[in-house]
Scaffold this active site. Structure first.
Site, mmCIF file in Angstrom:
data_model
loop_
_atom_site.group_PDB
_atom_site.id
_atom_site.type_symbol
_atom_site.label_atom_id
_atom_site.label_comp_id
_atom_site.label_asym_id
_atom_site.label_seq_id
_atom_site.Cartn_x
_atom_site.Cartn_y
_atom_site.Cartn_z
ATOM 1 N N SER A 1 -76.576 56.094 88.175
ATOM 2 C CA SER A 1 -75.238 56.167 87.593
ATOM 3 C C SER A 1 -74.338 57.111 88.388
ATOM 4 C CB SER A 1 -75.344 56.573 86.120
ATOM 5 O OG SER A 1 -74.138 56.345 85.449
ATOM 6 N N TYR A 2 -73.811 58.186 87.746
ATOM 7 C CA TYR A 2 -73.000 59.141 88.497
ATOM 8 C C TYR A 2 -73.849 59.886 89.533
ATOM 9 C CZ TYR A 2 -68.688 61.800 89.185
ATOM 10 O OH TYR A 2 -67.530 62.320 89.711
ATOM 11 N N HIS B 1 -79.178 49.570 82.726
ATOM 12 C CA HIS B 1 -78.660 50.676 83.523
ATOM 13 C C HIS B 1 -79.762 51.665 83.893
ATOM 14 C CE1 HIS B 1 -75.360 53.196 84.969
ATOM 15 N NE2 HIS B 1 -75.860 54.222 84.309
ATOM 16 N N GLY C 1 -73.483 61.128 84.572
ATOM 17 C CA GLY C 1 -72.517 61.450 83.537
ATOM 18 C C GLY C 1 -71.083 61.250 84.024
ATOM 19 N N ASP D 1 -77.274 45.332 83.491
ATOM 20 C CA ASP D 1 -76.379 46.473 83.258
ATOM 21 C C ASP D 1 -74.927 46.033 83.410
ATOM 22 O OD1 ASP D 1 -75.229 49.017 83.059
ATOM 23 O OD2 ASP D 1 -75.518 49.422 85.197
#
Length: 476
Positions: free
Chosen positions: A190-191, A448, A93, A396
């Protein structure tokens, strides 16, 4: 509603009897944790297909004085859970749910159904075929996780999340002592490129200083991971031009006016970046060739000031929500987890949180700390002897393979084996580069969220990671 077979129900009853007999012979504190474990078992989840493995859900307190607790969902391995490793999965996020994305739309046993009914699909490529699988919603304010101290939300940041996640693990192992000796791994995307290495660093440091809370930690695996602001942002721009997303003129403006090694940009760069992000309003940044969900819901999330990357996180386009094979799947997931019967079955929302469950928190608007680069942490983990795999779905645009290649080049690791294809059955699944202390894997045609777009190959990937084996360099 899923029902177990007679034999599996008999096994469950036997295990409960054995648990009661065991708790009578253990210390009161351990008996308390084992009773909590039994209370967390999920037995009547609406719409669940029948399964033979146990799963548990509930809360683990991470700060008693603040009334802070993280929600978890844990799945035992489909076969021989007593012999399989334990894998924790973290979405990023920041502020997004590992239950909503990781479990329900990517790699968990139960996937959201696109039928619109209150039901789940059994994932034939669930990662609990490879390991005992644990999801947590972190930090507080995300999903069902909560705090009774409202000021906690204003203190959130990378350091806060790593500390709370570690406290969660220490207390979770007390509740599930039978898994404390298992090999433990962390994976995410991701994060999660911040979350996973930072939590790994805390575990590494704590293991060196405390025997009581020792965790049998072996390694990390991170996908399409945010790792370094400069190379991640540069790689996004280069990838967009190379994949015919932006024009030559816009690419020229970005390259000549923007310096991504800085935290602030010129007015000219700002204007170019606004034009850049506007393109991703009409195609899916997370998977360039996947359809978008055509609805009134744009999937837009509030900006979180202070989150990484330092420049791109100031633009609304950075905070678009990912989709997947079914670009409208998040709607089904949201409806499912907001159903009262589902929450009761999962022992969730016990404090009657005054807002609905959502994939990503709308309560978090400020992030206290986020380093511009995680590479120093990666170097420390390599020196600590941990197994480290980095993987990248190559369609992605959010944190593209180009960015990850630039980032890994910055580490200046010695290469053991250069660009080598790996195979899934008779097809090329992607490519690998093996460095001293780190394995890099691309996943061909995946966006992603790699397990969503390439579920079979993602399961193959995690199986090889856990076994510490190279992916097959020739057709099987």
């Amino acid at each position: 509603m899923g029902r177990s077979s007679n034999s599996s129900m008999a096994a469950v009853l036997l295990s409960r009897v054995l648990l009661l007999l065991f708790t009578a012979a253990v210390t009161p504190s351990l008996a308390h944790y084992l009773q909590q474990q039994a209370a967390d078992r999920v037995t009547a989840l609406p719409g669940q297909p029948p399964v033979k493995f146990n799963h548990y859900a509930g809360y683990v307190t991470v700060n008693e004085s603040h009334g802070r607790a993280l929600f978890y969902w844990f799945f035992e391995a489909t076969h021989q859970p007593n012999k399989k490793p334990l894998l924790l999965w973290l979405n990023g996020g920041p502020g997004c749910s590992s239950v909503g994305f990781g479990e329900a739309e990517e790699l968990g046993p139960f996937l959201s159904s696109e039928t619109g009914k209150l039901e789940l699909k059994l994932n034939p490529h669930s990662w609990n075929k490879a390991a005992n699988l644990l999801f947590i919603e972190s930090p507080v304010g995300v999903g069902f996780s909560y705090t009774n101290t409202s000021s906690d939300i204003k203190e959130l940041g990378d350091t806060f999340v790593a500390k709370d996640s570690y406290e969660f693990l220490v207390n979770w192992f007390k509740r599930f002592p039978q898994f404390k000796s298992h090999d433990f791994y962390i994976a995410g995307e991701s994060y999660g490129g911040h979350y996973v290495p930072q939590l790994a660093e805390v575990i590494l440091d704590k293991n060196n200083n405390s025997k009581d809370s020792y965790i049998n930690f072996k390694g990390i695996m991170i996908g399409n991971a945010l790792l370094d602001d400069e190379t991640d942002q540069t790689g996004m721009v280069d990838y967009a031009w190379d994949h015919a997303v932006i024009s030559d003129g816009l690419y020229h403006d970005l390259k000549t006016t923007c310096n991504f090694s800085l935290q602030h940009v010129s007015n000219e760069c700002n204007h170019a970046l606004e034009r850049y992000f506007s393109v991703y309003g009409i195609i899916d940044m997370y998977s360039l060739y996947a359809p978008m969900c055509v609805s009134s819901d744009s999937g837009q999330l509030p900006l979180i000031q202070g989150a990484a990357p330092s420049i791109f996180s100031r633009y609304e386009g950075w905070f678009r929500r990912p989709a997947g094979y079914d670009p409208c799947a998040p709607k089904s997931t949201t409806a499912y987890f907001n159903w009262p019967d589902v929450q009761r079955a999962l022992h969730a929302n016990v404090t009657n949180i005054p807002y609905p469950w959502s994939h990503c928190s709308k309560k978090i608007s400020f992030w206290q700390d986020a380093p511009q680069s995680i590479l120093p942490v990666i170097k420390k983990l390599i020196a600590g002897g941990l197994r480290i795999w980095v993987f990248s779905g190559d369609t992605d645009g959010r944190i593209p393979v180009t960015a990850t290649r630039y980032t890994l080049r910055k580490l200046a690791l010695k290469m053991k084996q250069d660009w080598t294809p790996w195979y899934s059955d008779k097809q090329v699944g992607g490519w690998t580069i093996e460095y001293n202390g780190l394995m890099f894997v691309t996943v061909r045609g995946a966006g992603h969220q790699v397990p969503t777009f390439a579920p079979k190959r993602a399961l193959q990937l995690v199986n090889h990671f856990l076994a510490d084996k190279k992916l097959p360099p020739a057709p099987l």
